[in-house]
Design an enzyme around this catalytic site. Structure first.
Site, mmCIF file in Angstrom:
data_model
loop_
_atom_site.group_PDB
_atom_site.id
_atom_site.type_symbol
_atom_site.label_atom_id
_atom_site.label_comp_id
_atom_site.label_asym_id
_atom_site.label_seq_id
_atom_site.Cartn_x
_atom_site.Cartn_y
_atom_site.Cartn_z
ATOM 1 N N CYS A 170 1.520 -10.076 10.320
ATOM 2 C CA CYS A 170 1.014 -9.016 11.118
ATOM 3 C C CYS A 170 0.955 -9.321 12.391
ATOM 4 O O CYS A 170 0.916 -8.644 13.436
ATOM 5 C CB CYS A 170 -0.297 -8.599 10.574
ATOM 6 N N GLN A 189 -7.836 -14.187 5.279
ATOM 7 C CA GLN A 189 -7.287 -15.585 4.941
ATOM 8 C C GLN A 189 -8.953 -16.222 4.825
ATOM 9 O O GLN A 189 -9.335 -16.844 3.702
ATOM 10 C CB GLN A 189 -6.611 -16.179 5.847
ATOM 11 N N CYS A 201 -2.323 -9.162 3.863
ATOM 12 C CA CYS A 201 -3.160 -8.961 4.859
ATOM 13 C C CYS A 201 -3.654 -7.371 4.258
ATOM 14 O O CYS A 201 -3.047 -6.570 4.576
ATOM 15 C CB CYS A 201 -2.649 -8.882 5.908
ATOM 16 N N GLU A 202 -5.018 -7.263 4.282
ATOM 17 C CA GLU A 202 -5.541 -6.121 3.881
ATOM 18 C C GLU A 202 -5.647 -5.184 4.916
ATOM 19 O O GLU A 202 -5.862 -3.870 4.714
ATOM 20 C CB GLU A 202 -6.949 -6.134 3.197
ATOM 21 N N HIS A 203 -5.274 -5.672 6.193
ATOM 22 C CA HIS A 203 -5.455 -4.514 7.399
ATOM 23 C C HIS A 203 -3.841 -4.099 7.535
ATOM 24 O O HIS A 203 -4.133 -2.836 8.076
ATOM 25 C CB HIS A 203 -5.791 -5.462 8.622
ATOM 26 N N HIS A 204 -2.951 -4.747 7.285
ATOM 27 C CA HIS A 204 -1.494 -4.186 7.540
ATOM 28 C C HIS A 204 -0.949 -4.053 6.469
ATOM 29 O O HIS A 204 0.464 -3.664 6.452
ATOM 30 C CB HIS A 204 -0.901 -4.985 8.733
ATOM 31 N N HIS A 215 1.017 -15.491 9.467
ATOM 32 C CA HIS A 215 0.661 -14.140 9.296
ATOM 33 C C HIS A 215 1.669 -12.998 9.733
ATOM 34 O O HIS A 215 1.884 -13.219 11.241
ATOM 35 C CB HIS A 215 -0.808 -13.741 9.834
#
Length: 185
Positions: free
Chosen positions: A146, A116, A75-78, A144
């Site tokens: 996250c 995703q 995940c590019e956020h976490h 996920h």
């Protein structure tokens, strides 16, 4: 590049209050750097290299599905993993792609920092571009970390995303056939 990443992991360990000189952590910065490079090796690949001219003449105009392709992404956020499976279908128009190449396309995009929704579309666009199919359908189902390990901590949630191009978008029957075939297993 690995040495530079290892320095950052060393700093992260210190930032967490750990002692990077502790026996169990001595080699962790380099191991983590190598792991991250591997998990993100999709940046080192391009579509032409992955497909490697594995397109073959075929008179088939029937749906081709590669189902249950395992995928592992971050995940590019976490920077936490999401893990799942992709189902990829296309309707050939004179050429078919080598079976393993579909899985390699999935891996190439999954092995990048992702969300995703974008991953699903990137795979569909790539298969369409390579095969010149009359239609492409991609469905991804993933868990996920996250969402499971932090935040709302929902252990059994699964995200499903789809991308439908060409005849998969314009024909309800084609889309339904695809969805029934991937769910009927």
């Amino acid at each position: 590049m690995c040495e530079e990443l290892a320095k950052h992991y060393h700093a992260i360990l210190e930032g967490l209050g750990e002692d990077p000189q502790r026996e169990g952590l001595l080699d962790t910065p380099m191991r983590a750097a190598k792991a991250m490079q591997y998990l993100c090796n999709g940046y080192e690949k391009n579509l032409d290299e992955v497909v490697n001219n594995a397109l073959f003449e075929s008179s088939s105009e029937e749906m081709v599905i590669v189902r249950d392709i395992e995928l592992y992404s971050l995940c590019e956020h976490h920077l936490l993993p999401f893990i799942g499976k992709a189902h990829v279908a296309y309707i050939p128009t004179g050429k078919v792609i080598g079976l393993s190449k579909v899985a390699r396309i999935v891996d190439m995009y999954a092995r990048r920092l992702q969300i995703q929704e974008n991953l699903t579309r990137q795979i569909a666009d790539a298969v369409m571009s390579v095969t010149q199919a009359s239609g492409v359908g991609v469905v991804i189902e993933a868990k996920h970390m996250c969402m499971m390990m932090r935040g709302v901590e929902k252990q059994n949630s699964v995200m499903t995303s789809s991308a439908m191009l060409g005849s998969f978008r314009s024909s309800v029957n084609t889309r339904q056939e695809f969805l029934q075939l991937i769910r009927g297993h």
